[in-house]
Design an enzyme around this catalytic site. Structure first.
Site, PDB file in Angstrom:
ATOM      1  N   GLU A  42      73.902  55.064  95.338  1.00  0.00           N
ATOM      2  CA  GLU A  42      73.234  54.457  96.499  1.00  0.00           C
ATOM      3  C   GLU A  42      71.900  53.852  96.085  1.00  0.00           C
ATOM      4  O   GLU A  42      71.110  54.484  95.375  1.00  0.00           O
ATOM      5  CB  GLU A  42      73.005  55.514  97.585  1.00  0.00           C
ATOM      6  CG  GLU A  42      72.120  55.110  98.741  1.00  0.00           C
ATOM      7  CD  GLU A  42      72.599  53.850  99.457  1.00  0.00           C
ATOM      8  OE1 GLU A  42      71.740  53.026  99.829  1.00  0.00           O
ATOM      9  OE2 GLU A  42      73.826  53.689  99.638  1.00  0.00           O
ATOM     10  N   ALA A  43      71.630  52.627  96.541  1.00  0.00           N
ATOM     11  CA  ALA A  43      70.374  51.959  96.211  1.00  0.00           C
ATOM     12  C   ALA A  43      69.190  52.557  96.958  1.00  0.00           C
ATOM     13  O   ALA A  43      68.066  52.576  96.452  1.00  0.00           O
ATOM     14  CB  ALA A  43      70.474  50.466  96.516  1.00  0.00           C
ATOM     15  N   HIS A 455      78.174  43.706 113.138  1.00  0.00           N
ATOM     16  CA  HIS A 455      79.548  44.013 112.753  1.00  0.00           C
ATOM     17  C   HIS A 455      80.055  43.079 111.657  1.00  0.00           C
ATOM     18  O   HIS A 455      81.231  42.685 111.665  1.00  0.00           O
ATOM     19  CB  HIS A 455      80.467  43.942 113.974  1.00  0.00           C
ATOM     20  CG  HIS A 455      80.185  44.967 115.014  1.00  0.00           C
ATOM     21  ND1 HIS A 455      80.703  44.918 116.295  1.00  0.00           N
ATOM     22  CD2 HIS A 455      79.422  46.102 114.961  1.00  0.00           C
ATOM     23  CE1 HIS A 455      80.272  45.961 116.985  1.00  0.00           C
ATOM     24  NE2 HIS A 455      79.495  46.690 116.197  1.00  0.00           N
TER      25      HIS A 455
END
Length: 518
Positions: A42-43, A455
């Site tokens: 994860e960044a 979305h």
């Protein structure tokens, strides 16, 4: 176990999952629980970095902050030349840690449409078990709902007055009031399904990752940027990572799974030489594998921020996620599924262009409609080969006349609510717009009020045709050892919030990976 980016990595893991968002946490949690060694990259920071993440009512304040990637859709004449912010979570849990917690599958026919379009085996009957597997629905197990799964799903136990008013107003207008927004048909009004437990957000981290705390099969690496794929010939064997101490390479014994989201996944593929050759050449990237569909087929749901009402008296403090009730309806007869959706906001809801036209101080609430059956399709374009380079995102909101007409009609439907006894009991008076609009006025209002449901999807679409990026088993076409399990694989956007669809995709991806591993 949680490892800091400064810790030494193992040379290889059974599976490497790139991106610890909604899809990534589901895949990593399920595979580690099944006994595979998993590295989840994860960044952003851990989801404990901001206490507001855990507060179900505080999510709006997270948007645009340090746990948000800060993307925006490019200005376009159809939306009055405005850029539109598109928040995406840059934190463990991804957008599941900063979103509005809505759990809406859409209409069952959405998934039958996926199968008909080439995503074989993704019809509703086939995907329903994966929706149910994920759920811990407050109402218990039914043929359509799951119980005891990782994700807690509740409705409001004490709905806000505006949420109650929407249900009563819909009934007065002759619309169904549903016992469950994810029941057999989603047409009508309902209390919103929310991923929360009481007043606490219940994200994919809570559901799939925290139960594995201390499990040596799961290593979580935060603060790590995925710089590129390690590809030799037509096989992906790992990732190149940017860490605080420098660059590292890590290998996957079985496969790499991309779950960087509908923006991050196609961007990584292109920067790794996978995409349309002409686009890659424009950026000076050596082509490794031609896949012209990468970055195409971008879809999102347009939302109108701006239908606000004044109330007679203060309506009380924010409850739940600041909303709590929703309404789905058809813009015209004959549609297979409701294409319009609205939700209540327990306060004003407007962008600066609309807010400047009226006084939205004092007791104000909103009912915000959007188009879940949008037909406009856009694209993602890299502007640099660098990992932190700019990306141009064009959803082409309102490019289709039918989309504009449906949203203009939605404005009238929401204003009709002001004529119900339920809204009159609140003393509701329309503020923006303050009256019914003529067609040209409505078109201008829609253009200025248009925003997004957040979305973004479709940019690595699943299927078998020439534009497809992954096959129905989520394998990247033409590259072995590489799968995608996030919103980018959605071939056509469902008529609901995309979080539930992404969890379903990731649940199925975990099964596919386990089966491939034997």
């Amino acid at each position: 176990m949680l490892r800091d980016a400064a810790d030494a990595l193992e040379a290889a893991y059974d599976v490497i999952v790139a991106g610890a968002g909604t899809g990534g946490c589901v895949v990593a949690g399920r595979l580690a629980a099944a006994g595979l060694s998993v590295l989840l990259v994860e960044a952003g920071p851990p989801d404990t970095a901001d206490p507001a993440i855990a507060d179900a009512g505080a999510w709006v304040g997270l948007l645009g902050g340090p746990c948000d990637w800060g993307y925006a859709y490019a200005p376009a004449p159809e939306v009055a030349g405005r850029a539109i912010a598109i928040p995406r979570g840059r934190v463990l849990g991804g957008s599941s840690s900063i979103n509005a917690m809505l759990w809406n599958r859409g209409h069952p026919s959405d998934y039958d449409g996926w199968a008909a379009a080439g995503a074989t085996g993704w019809d509703f009957a086939s995907v329903l078990p994966y929706f149910r597997r994920a759920e811990d629905w407050e109402g218990g197990e039914t043929p359509l709902r799951g119980a005891g799964g990782p994700l807690r799903i509740e409705t409001s136990h004490d709905p806000h007055p505006v949420a109650r008013a929407l249900l009563a107003a819909a009934a007065e207008r002759g619309m169904p009031v549903l016992a469950d927004a994810n029941g057999p048909d989603n047409a009508g009004a309902a209390l919103a399904n929310l991923n929360k437990r009481g007043a606490r957000r219940w994200s994919v981290v809570d559901g799939y990752i925290r139960p594995l705390a201390g499990d040596p099969k799961l290593t979580i690496l935060t603060g790590a940027t995925v710089l590129g794929l390690l590809v030799s010939g037509s096989v992906c064997s790992g990732l190149r990572l940017g860490l605080e101490r420098g660059i590292a390479e890590v290998r996957a014994r079985r496969e790499v799974v991309l779950t960087l989201g509908a923006i991050g996944t196609p961007a990584l593929l292109m920067r790794s030489g996978i995409g349309a050759p002409a686009d890659l050449a424009r950026l000076g990237i050596a082509p490794r594998h031609a896949l012209p569909g990468v970055g195409q087929n971008l879809q999102d749901h347009p939302l109108l921020m701006g239908i606000n009402f004044s109330a007679r008296a203060p309506l009380g403090p924010v409850r739940d996620n600041g909303g709590g009730a929703q309404l789905n309806w058809r813009s015209r007869p004959g549609l297979r599924a409701p294409d319009l959706h609205a939700f209540v906001v327990q306060g004003p809801h407007a962008g600066p262009e609309i807010a400047a036209t009226a006084d939205l101080s004092g007791p104000v609430f909103a009912v915000s409609p959007g188009l879940m059956g949008s037909t406009s399709v856009g694209s993602l374009r890299l502007e640099s080969a660098e990992s932190d380079g700019p990306i141009t995102l064009r959803p082409n909101f309102l490019a289709e006349p039918a989309d504009r007409a449906a949203l203009a009609g939605a404005v009238d439907t929401i204003l009709d609510l002001a004529d119900t006894a339920a809204f009159r009991d609140l003393g509701a008076v329309p503020l923006t717009p303050a009256r019914r609009l003529g067609r040209s006025e409505a078109d201008a209002f829609v253009a200025r009020a248009c925003s997004t449901f957040f979305h973004t999807c479709g940019t690595c679409a699943m299927g078998t045709g020439p534009a497809a990026v992954v096959d129905p088993a989520l394998n990247l076409h033409g590259v072995a050892g590489l799968r995608v399990a996030d919103a980018s694989v959605i071939p056509t956007i469902p008529t609901g919030n995309t979080q539930a669809a992404v969890v379903m995709i990731a649940e199925r991806a975990a099964d596919l990976i386990r089966n491939a591993a034997g």
